[in-house]
Scaffold this motif. Structure first.
Motif, mmCIF file in Angstrom:
data_model
loop_
_atom_site.group_PDB
_atom_site.id
_atom_site.type_symbol
_atom_site.label_atom_id
_atom_site.label_comp_id
_atom_site.label_asym_id
_atom_site.label_seq_id
_atom_site.Cartn_x
_atom_site.Cartn_y
_atom_site.Cartn_z
ATOM 1 N N VAL A 2 -11.533 58.896 71.793
ATOM 2 C CA VAL A 2 -10.539 59.792 72.412
ATOM 3 C C VAL A 2 -11.111 61.185 72.607
ATOM 4 C CG1 VAL A 2 -8.290 60.881 72.091
ATOM 5 C CG2 VAL A 2 -8.586 58.462 71.537
ATOM 6 N N GLU A 3 -11.852 61.651 71.605
ATOM 7 C CA GLU A 3 -12.413 63.005 71.674
ATOM 8 C C GLU A 3 -13.499 63.135 72.743
ATOM 9 O OE1 GLU A 3 -13.820 63.704 67.750
ATOM 10 O OE2 GLU A 3 -11.813 63.792 66.843
ATOM 11 N N SER A 4 -14.059 61.996 73.216
ATOM 12 C CA SER A 4 -15.184 62.043 74.143
ATOM 13 C C SER A 4 -14.815 61.700 75.577
ATOM 14 C CB SER A 4 -16.293 61.086 73.663
ATOM 15 O OG SER A 4 -16.792 61.499 72.405
ATOM 16 N N VAL A 5 -13.545 61.387 75.829
ATOM 17 C CA VAL A 5 -13.127 61.056 77.191
ATOM 18 C C VAL A 5 -13.113 62.326 78.046
ATOM 19 C CG1 VAL A 5 -11.230 60.211 78.630
ATOM 20 C CG2 VAL A 5 -11.764 59.056 76.475
ATOM 21 N N THR A 6 -13.732 62.240 79.236
ATOM 22 C CA THR A 6 -13.725 63.348 80.197
ATOM 23 C C THR A 6 -13.284 62.816 81.560
ATOM 24 O OG1 THR A 6 -15.974 63.067 81.054
ATOM 25 C CG2 THR A 6 -15.743 64.283 78.979
ATOM 26 N N ALA B 224 -15.661 53.919 81.659
ATOM 27 C CA ALA B 224 -15.520 52.699 80.863
ATOM 28 C C ALA B 224 -15.857 52.962 79.405
ATOM 29 C CB ALA B 224 -16.427 51.598 81.419
ATOM 30 N N ILE B 225 -15.457 52.020 78.561
ATOM 31 C CA ILE B 225 -15.795 52.009 77.140
ATOM 32 C C ILE B 225 -16.420 50.659 76.824
ATOM 33 C CG2 ILE B 225 -14.912 52.114 74.776
ATOM 34 C CD1 ILE B 225 -12.459 53.632 75.950
ATOM 35 N N ILE B 226 -17.562 50.685 76.154
ATOM 36 C CA ILE B 226 -18.162 49.442 75.672
ATOM 37 C C ILE B 226 -17.865 49.314 74.183
ATOM 38 C CG2 ILE B 226 -20.259 48.099 75.326
ATOM 39 C CD1 ILE B 226 -21.487 49.449 77.716
ATOM 40 N N GLY B 227 -17.129 48.276 73.833
ATOM 41 C CA GLY B 227 -16.886 47.955 72.430
ATOM 42 C C GLY B 227 -17.861 46.875 71.991
ATOM 43 N N VAL B 228 -18.633 47.158 70.956
ATOM 44 C CA VAL B 228 -19.628 46.205 70.452
ATOM 45 C C VAL B 228 -19.061 45.477 69.235
ATOM 46 C CG1 VAL B 228 -21.966 45.915 69.554
ATOM 47 C CG2 VAL B 228 -21.488 47.703 71.253
ATOM 48 N N HIS B 229 -19.101 44.157 69.294
ATOM 49 C CA HIS B 229 -18.675 43.340 68.152
ATOM 50 C C HIS B 229 -19.891 43.156 67.241
ATOM 51 C CE1 HIS B 229 -15.200 42.879 70.610
ATOM 52 N NE2 HIS B 229 -15.766 42.044 71.452
ATOM 53 N N LEU B 230 -20.190 44.214 66.486
ATOM 54 C CA LEU B 230 -21.465 44.314 65.782
ATOM 55 C C LEU B 230 -21.556 43.363 64.595
ATOM 56 C CD1 LEU B 230 -24.033 46.114 66.111
ATOM 57 C CD2 LEU B 230 -23.142 47.485 64.225
ATOM 58 N N PHE B 231 -22.715 42.721 64.475
ATOM 59 C CA PHE B 231 -23.057 41.817 63.378
ATOM 60 C C PHE B 231 -22.157 40.581 63.311
ATOM 61 C CE2 PHE B 231 -24.405 46.001 61.209
ATOM 62 C CZ PHE B 231 -25.641 45.978 61.840
ATOM 63 N N GLY B 232 -21.299 40.381 64.333
ATOM 64 C CA GLY B 232 -20.446 39.188 64.364
ATOM 65 C C GLY B 232 -18.985 39.444 64.117
ATOM 66 N N CYS C 74 -7.969 52.834 76.795
ATOM 67 C CA CYS C 74 -8.249 52.465 78.191
ATOM 68 C C CYS C 74 -6.992 52.573 79.053
ATOM 69 C CB CYS C 74 -8.811 51.049 78.257
ATOM 70 S SG CYS C 74 -10.496 50.886 77.622
ATOM 71 N N GLU C 75 -5.871 52.131 78.505
ATOM 72 C CA GLU C 75 -4.622 52.192 79.261
ATOM 73 C C GLU C 75 -4.184 53.639 79.472
ATOM 74 O OE1 GLU C 75 -0.015 50.454 79.052
ATOM 75 O OE2 GLU C 75 -1.535 49.763 77.628
ATOM 76 N N ASP C 76 -4.334 54.460 78.443
ATOM 77 C CA ASP C 76 -3.914 55.862 78.537
ATOM 78 C C ASP C 76 -4.742 56.642 79.555
ATOM 79 O OD1 ASP C 76 -1.990 55.410 76.625
ATOM 80 O OD2 ASP C 76 -3.157 56.250 74.966
ATOM 81 N N HIS C 77 -6.020 56.271 79.709
ATOM 82 C CA HIS C 77 -6.933 57.065 80.547
ATOM 83 C C HIS C 77 -7.451 56.282 81.753
ATOM 84 C CE1 HIS C 77 -7.140 60.375 77.594
ATOM 85 N NE2 HIS C 77 -7.086 59.428 76.681
ATOM 86 N N ASN C 78 -6.878 55.114 82.008
ATOM 87 C CA ASN C 78 -7.277 54.293 83.159
ATOM 88 C C ASN C 78 -8.776 53.985 83.130
ATOM 89 O OD1 ASN C 78 -6.817 52.836 85.531
ATOM 90 N ND2 ASN C 78 -7.289 54.607 86.832
ATOM 91 N N LEU C 79 -9.231 53.447 82.011
ATOM 92 C CA LEU C 79 -10.644 53.132 81.818
ATOM 93 C C LEU C 79 -10.860 51.618 81.768
ATOM 94 C CD1 LEU C 79 -11.438 55.735 79.003
ATOM 95 C CD2 LEU C 79 -11.725 56.010 81.475
ATOM 96 N N ILE C 80 -12.090 51.218 82.025
ATOM 97 C CA ILE C 80 -12.476 49.810 81.981
ATOM 98 C C ILE C 80 -12.971 49.484 80.571
ATOM 99 C CG2 ILE C 80 -14.034 48.062 82.922
ATOM 100 C CD1 ILE C 80 -14.263 49.908 85.429
ATOM 101 N N PHE C 81 -12.488 48.377 80.010
ATOM 102 C CA PHE C 81 -12.967 47.931 78.696
ATOM 103 C C PHE C 81 -14.005 46.834 78.901
ATOM 104 C CE2 PHE C 81 -12.074 45.149 74.804
ATOM 105 C CZ PHE C 81 -13.011 45.805 74.039
ATOM 106 N N ILE C 82 -15.174 47.043 78.318
ATOM 107 C CA ILE C 82 -16.286 46.095 78.405
ATOM 108 C C ILE C 82 -16.665 45.667 76.997
ATOM 109 C CG2 ILE C 82 -18.735 45.875 79.005
ATOM 110 C CD1 ILE C 82 -18.049 47.901 81.326
ATOM 111 N N GLU C 83 -16.784 44.363 76.790
ATOM 112 C CA GLU C 83 -17.126 43.831 75.468
ATOM 113 C C GLU C 83 -18.611 43.473 75.406
ATOM 114 O OE1 GLU C 83 -14.209 40.959 73.655
ATOM 115 O OE2 GLU C 83 -13.508 40.895 75.732
#
Length: 358
Positions: A112-116, A121-129, A141-150
Motif C-alpha cells: 500500500v505504501e508503494s503504490v503510485t 501490477a503486483i506480483i505475489g510470490v508463493h515462496l518456498f511452497g 488491487c481492487e482499491d487501486h485498479n491493479l493487476i494481480f500476478i501470481e
C-alpha cells in the motif's frame, strides 16, 4: 551426502520420453497440448500455456497483461531474482517492498505504501511452497485498479482457502526446474482464465505468429518441447503424492528438531503448504557454522536467498525503499532437504545432526 534436492523419476518418465523419441516428433506438439490441458484442469483454470522455463513464463505473462515501458510493478524483495528481472525485461520498473518476517511473503502494508500513479501490477510470490496473503493483495488491487500476478514457481499444488494457486490472478506462472515439486527438466507454465491473455501468450511464445508465417507482433521462441511435456505429464500425475510426502517430511522435522538457536517454519491460516523448501532460521549469525557442521555430517543445505533483490548490484541504485526484514532473513534462512524420497533414516539423521550442533 544427503543432497539438498533432486528430481524423483522412475520408469514412467523414461518410457514417456522414449515414446516421444520413437515418434520422431520431439519439438512442441501433441504432448505439449495435452500437458497444457491437464495442467489447466489441475489448477481449475480456463487455459494453460507451456513455456521453456519459469522466467519466460513470467516475461510472457507480464507482456500479455500489458506491462510495458513506464509501468511500475510491485514485487517482494525476498524472492528469486527472476521475479524482478522479468519486469525489467518488459521495460517496466520493479518496485521492491519488504516481506513479513514469519511467513517470508510480501507484506500487504508495504504494498500500500508503494503504490503510485505508475503502478500497474503486483506480483505475489508463493515462496518456498506457501501461498502469500492473496486476499489482502486482491483488496489492494481492487482499491487501486491493479493487476494481480501470481509467481507460483515454487508452489505447484498449494492451496489458499481450498483453491489452488495459479487460479487467483490474471495469470499464474510456474517453473518446472529440476529442483521444483514437479519438473520437465527445464520448463514453465502460464495459467489464466482470460481468453485474450491466453491468446496473446500463445503468440508471444511463438515469434508473435497469429498463424503460421503471419507475424502480428514481435515475439520470442519460448516453446516447451514434447520431450519436456511428456515428463511433465507423468510428474503431474504424481504431484499430489509427492507433495504429501514433502508435507510428511516437513512434519517430521517440525516434531523432531529441537534447538534453541533455530526457528522452524510456520503455516499461515487458510494455506496448504507444499514445502518446495523447508526453511529454518538460524539466530545470532550462526548459520555458516551450522552449514559447515551439517556438511561434515553428510547433510546438504542451501541458502535461499543470501542477497535480497533490492540489494543486488543491478538494482542497487533504483531508490527502492529499505527492506530490513528481507535483509535480516537473508542472513538467517537455511533450507534443509525435504524432497519426497528421503528415507526415515535420513530424516532422523538430519534432525539428530541439528540437535547435536553446538
Amino acid at each position: 551426502m544427503i543432497p539438498i534436492a533432486h528430481p524423483v523419476f522412475d520408469d514412467n518418465e523414461i518410457d514417456a520420453v522414449s515414446a516421444v523419441i520413437r515418434s520422431g516428433v520431439i519439438a512442441s506438439g501433441e504432448q505439449v497440448l495435452s500437458f497444457e490441458k491437464e495442467f489447466a484442469q489441475y489448477c481449475s483454470t480456463l487455459d494453460a500455456i507451456a513455456t521453456n522455463n519459469g522466467t519466460t513464463a513470467l516475461h510472457t505473462g507480464l507482456l500479455a497483461c500489458g506491462i510495458h515501458q513506464g509501468d511500475e510493478v510491485i514485487v517482494p524483495s525476498f524472492t528469486f531474482f527472476a521475479t524482478a528481472s522479468s519486469v525489467s525485461m518488459c521495460g517496466a520498473k520493479p518496485i521492491m517492498v519488504d516481506v513479513c518476517e514469519e511467513s517470508f511473503e510480501i507484506n500487504p502494508d508495504a504494498i500500500v505504501e508503494s503504490v503510485t500513479s505508475k503502478t500497474k501490477a503486483i506480483i505475489g510470490v508463493h515462496l518456498f511452497g506457501q501461498p502469500c496473503n492473496i486476499a489482502a493483495i486482491l483488496d489492494v488491487c481492487e482499491d487501486h485498479n491493479l493487476i494481480f500476478i501470481e509467481d507460483c514457481a515454487q508452489a505447484h499444488g498449494a492451496q489458499y482457502h481450498g483453491k489452488k494457486v495459479g487460479s487467483f490472478g490474471a495469470i499464474g506462472c510456474f517453473s518446472f526446474y529440476p529442483t521444483k515439486n514437479m519438473t520437465t527438466g527445464e520448463g514453465g507454465m502460464i495459467t489464466t482464465n482470460d481468453v485474450s491473455i491466453a491468446e496473446r501468450c500463445r503468440r508471444l511464445i511463438n515469434h508473435g505468429q497469429e498463424k503460421k508465417y503471419l507475424h502480428t507482433e514481435i515475439g520470442y521462441n519460448y516453446r516447451l518441447t514434447d520431450i519436456g511435456a511428456a515428463i511433465g505429464r507423468v510428474q503431474l500425475r504424481k504431484l499430489d503424492v509427492m507433495n504429501q510426502k514433502r508435507n510428511n517430511n516437513a512434519s517430521f522435522f517440525s516434531r523432531n528438531i529441537h534447538h534453541p538457536d533455530i526457528t522452524l517454519p510456520t503455516i499461515q491460516e487458510g494455506c496448504s503448504h507444499v514445502f518446495h523448501q523447508y526453511v529454518i532460521r538460524v539466530r545470532d549469525n550462526k548459520r555458516d557454522d551450522l552449514v559447515s557442521w551439517l556438511s561434515e555430517h553428510g547433510v546438504g543445505t542451501a541458502v535461499h536467498y543470501p542477497i535480497p533483490v533490492n540489494e543486488q548490484p543491478v538494482y542497487s541504485g533504483s531508490q527502492n525503499p529499505p527492506c530490513p526484514v528481507s535483509s535480516k532473513l537473508a542472513k538467517e534462512v537455511l533450507s534443509l532437504p525435504v524432497y519426497p524420497d528421503l528415507s526415515e533414516m535420513e530424516l532422523s539423521h538430519i534432525c539428530d545432526s541439528i540437535n547435536r550442533w553446538s
